[in-house]
Scaffold this active site. Structure first.
Site, mmCIF file in Angstrom:
data_model
loop_
_atom_site.group_PDB
_atom_site.id
_atom_site.type_symbol
_atom_site.label_atom_id
_atom_site.label_comp_id
_atom_site.label_asym_id
_atom_site.label_seq_id
_atom_site.Cartn_x
_atom_site.Cartn_y
_atom_site.Cartn_z
ATOM 1 N N TRP A 10 0.963 -1.657 -0.481
ATOM 2 C CA TRP A 10 -0.089 -0.242 0.087
ATOM 3 C C TRP A 10 0.903 1.262 0.242
ATOM 4 O O TRP A 10 0.069 2.356 -0.448
ATOM 5 C CB TRP A 10 -1.183 -0.122 1.358
ATOM 6 C CG TRP A 10 -1.948 -1.026 1.206
ATOM 7 C CD1 TRP A 10 -1.888 -2.417 0.725
ATOM 8 C CD2 TRP A 10 -3.134 -0.729 2.482
ATOM 9 N NE1 TRP A 10 -3.713 -2.781 0.776
ATOM 10 C CE2 TRP A 10 -3.855 -1.610 1.636
ATOM 11 C CE3 TRP A 10 -3.243 -0.400 3.271
ATOM 12 C CZ2 TRP A 10 -4.284 -2.566 2.899
ATOM 13 C CZ3 TRP A 10 -4.563 -0.790 4.205
ATOM 14 C CH2 TRP A 10 -4.885 -2.268 3.740
ATOM 15 N N LYS A 11 1.997 1.120 0.001
ATOM 16 C CA LYS A 11 3.306 2.319 0.235
ATOM 17 C C LYS A 11 2.864 3.532 1.266
ATOM 18 O O LYS A 11 1.615 3.396 2.415
ATOM 19 C CB LYS A 11 3.250 2.697 -1.199
ATOM 20 C CG LYS A 11 3.590 1.731 -1.978
ATOM 21 C CD LYS A 11 4.209 2.195 -3.419
ATOM 22 C CE LYS A 11 4.641 1.116 -3.831
ATOM 23 N NZ LYS A 11 5.135 1.876 -5.520
ATOM 24 N N GLU A 100 11.941 2.413 -4.118
ATOM 25 C CA GLU A 100 12.077 3.945 -3.467
ATOM 26 C C GLU A 100 12.662 3.669 -1.947
ATOM 27 O O GLU A 100 12.673 5.211 -1.919
ATOM 28 C CB GLU A 100 10.531 3.578 -2.970
ATOM 29 C CG GLU A 100 9.261 3.686 -4.633
ATOM 30 C CD GLU A 100 7.464 3.989 -4.716
ATOM 31 O OE1 GLU A 100 7.551 2.773 -2.886
ATOM 32 O OE2 GLU A 100 7.332 3.313 -5.593
ATOM 33 N N GLU A 168 11.196 -6.046 -9.596
ATOM 34 C CA GLU A 168 10.259 -4.790 -9.614
ATOM 35 C C GLU A 168 11.310 -3.853 -10.715
ATOM 36 O O GLU A 168 12.256 -3.036 -9.738
ATOM 37 C CB GLU A 168 10.057 -3.822 -8.016
ATOM 38 C CG GLU A 168 9.132 -5.079 -7.396
ATOM 39 C CD GLU A 168 8.334 -3.818 -6.665
ATOM 40 O OE1 GLU A 168 7.229 -3.596 -7.031
ATOM 41 O OE2 GLU A 168 8.720 -3.404 -6.108
ATOM 42 N N GLY A 174 4.756 2.045 -11.145
ATOM 43 C CA GLY A 174 3.708 3.585 -11.001
ATOM 44 C C GLY A 174 3.415 3.880 -12.484
ATOM 45 O O GLY A 174 3.016 4.939 -12.505
ATOM 46 N N GLY A 235 1.278 -2.415 -6.544
ATOM 47 C CA GLY A 235 1.115 -1.287 -5.966
ATOM 48 C C GLY A 235 0.118 -0.512 -6.079
ATOM 49 O O GLY A 235 -0.675 -0.936 -5.425
ATOM 50 N N GLY A 236 -0.347 0.189 -7.067
ATOM 51 C CA GLY A 236 -1.373 1.271 -7.239
ATOM 52 C C GLY A 236 -2.349 0.248 -6.914
ATOM 53 O O GLY A 236 -3.814 0.351 -6.233
HETATM 54 P P1 13P Z 1 2.499 -0.607 -8.946
HETATM 55 O O1 13P Z 1 1.505 -1.442 -9.593
HETATM 56 O O2 13P Z 1 1.486 0.635 -8.568
HETATM 57 O O3 13P Z 1 3.608 -0.584 -10.385
HETATM 58 O O4 13P Z 1 3.571 -0.342 -8.330
HETATM 59 C C1 13P Z 1 4.743 -1.785 -7.710
HETATM 60 C C2 13P Z 1 5.036 -1.177 -6.677
HETATM 61 O O5 13P Z 1 6.837 -0.641 -6.372
HETATM 62 C C3 13P Z 1 4.853 -2.643 -5.907
HETATM 63 O O6 13P Z 1 6.181 -2.735 -4.526
#
Ligand code: 13P
Length: 252
Positions: A10-11, A100, A168, A174, A235-236
């Protein structure tokens, strides 16, 4: 046989109300469809970890997004949360080394490896994230960069049940961009090969290697059918229960 893992990161998203509603919706899906033929992992922000862990979550695991670098369980480390504290909150997994954190917090392979060691020692299944930048991909260095990240970030004590790798590509996170099936297959085969050098064939063959970066309901089935892709780190699309579940459902 490697059981697939469908994981949501979920960040830094979700206030209490949204986060608990999202987690409840995902856990309900898991319960309704039990027993699941794959593992589900939800990684909320640290602010919600305890509350999410208190919800009934049969069939789903809960993870942190990071743990402290110090080997100490408690001490004078302002702002840090130790792996032991994460366990204490009810989580059984953690991510470490997300790009990140590597870029925004300047985490090196050595730092990531130390965090992974702490997490595994505390009993957490640890998802170690790796991946190349666009520049590294475009200059033909992606395979070498990722191989070096494995050698630098994965503790030699890693076991298949306590460690998961997440590939990743930074440029796919994203952005809506995903590597070609050929590039994913090539990278995942390379990762398995590097794990074999580092940990031996037995451990490497059992260890799950996830793909992450713009995984969506529309591309999940295809990405997850590629050889050596043992799940997804999302992520998203993990911020909407329907989308997260639509991805998971491709593996039913
Ligand atoms: P997205 O699915 O938003 O591209 O993000 C991937 C991610 O960084 C999962 O850790």
């Amino acid at each position: 046989m490697r059981r697939k893992l469908i994981a949501g990161n979920w960040k830094m998203n979700c206030m209490k109300e949204n986060g608990l509603a999202l987690a409840s919706a995902v856990f309900q899906k898991c319960q309704q469809n039990a027993p699941l033929p794959f593992d589900v992992l939800v990684c909320p922000p640290m602010s919600l970890l305890a509350k999410v862990a208190e919800l009934p979550h049969t069939g789903a695991a809960i993870g942190a997004q990071d743990v402290a670098e110090t080997t100490k369980a408690e001490g004078a480390f302002t702002g840090d949360i130790s792996a032991d504290m994460v366990v204490d909150l009810g989580a059984t997994y953690t991510l470490v080394g997300h790009s990140e954190r590597r870029t925004m917090h300047h985490e090196t392979d050595a730092v990531v490896r130390q965090k992974a060691e702490n997490a595994m020692k505390a009993g957490l299944t640890t998802v170690i994230c790796i991946g190349e930048t666009l520049e590294e991909r475009e200059t033909g260095r992606a395979l070498d960069v990722v191989a070096a990240q494995i050698r630098g970030s994965v503790p030699t004590s890693a076991t298949a049940d306590k460690c998961v790798i997440a590939y990743e590509p930074v440029w796919a996170i994203g952005t809506g961009k995903v590597p070609t099936n050929h590039d994913v297959a090539e990278m995942h085969a390379k990762i398995r090969e590097e794990l074999t050098h580092l940990l031996g064939a037995e451990v490497a063959n059992e260890m799950r290697v996830l793909y992450g970066g713009s995984v969506k309901p529309s591309n999940a089935k295809e990405l997850l059918s590629i050889n050596h892709v043992d799940g997804a780190l999302i992520g998203g699309a993990s911020l909407k229960a329907e989308d997260f579940w639509a991805i998971a459902e491709t593996q039913m």
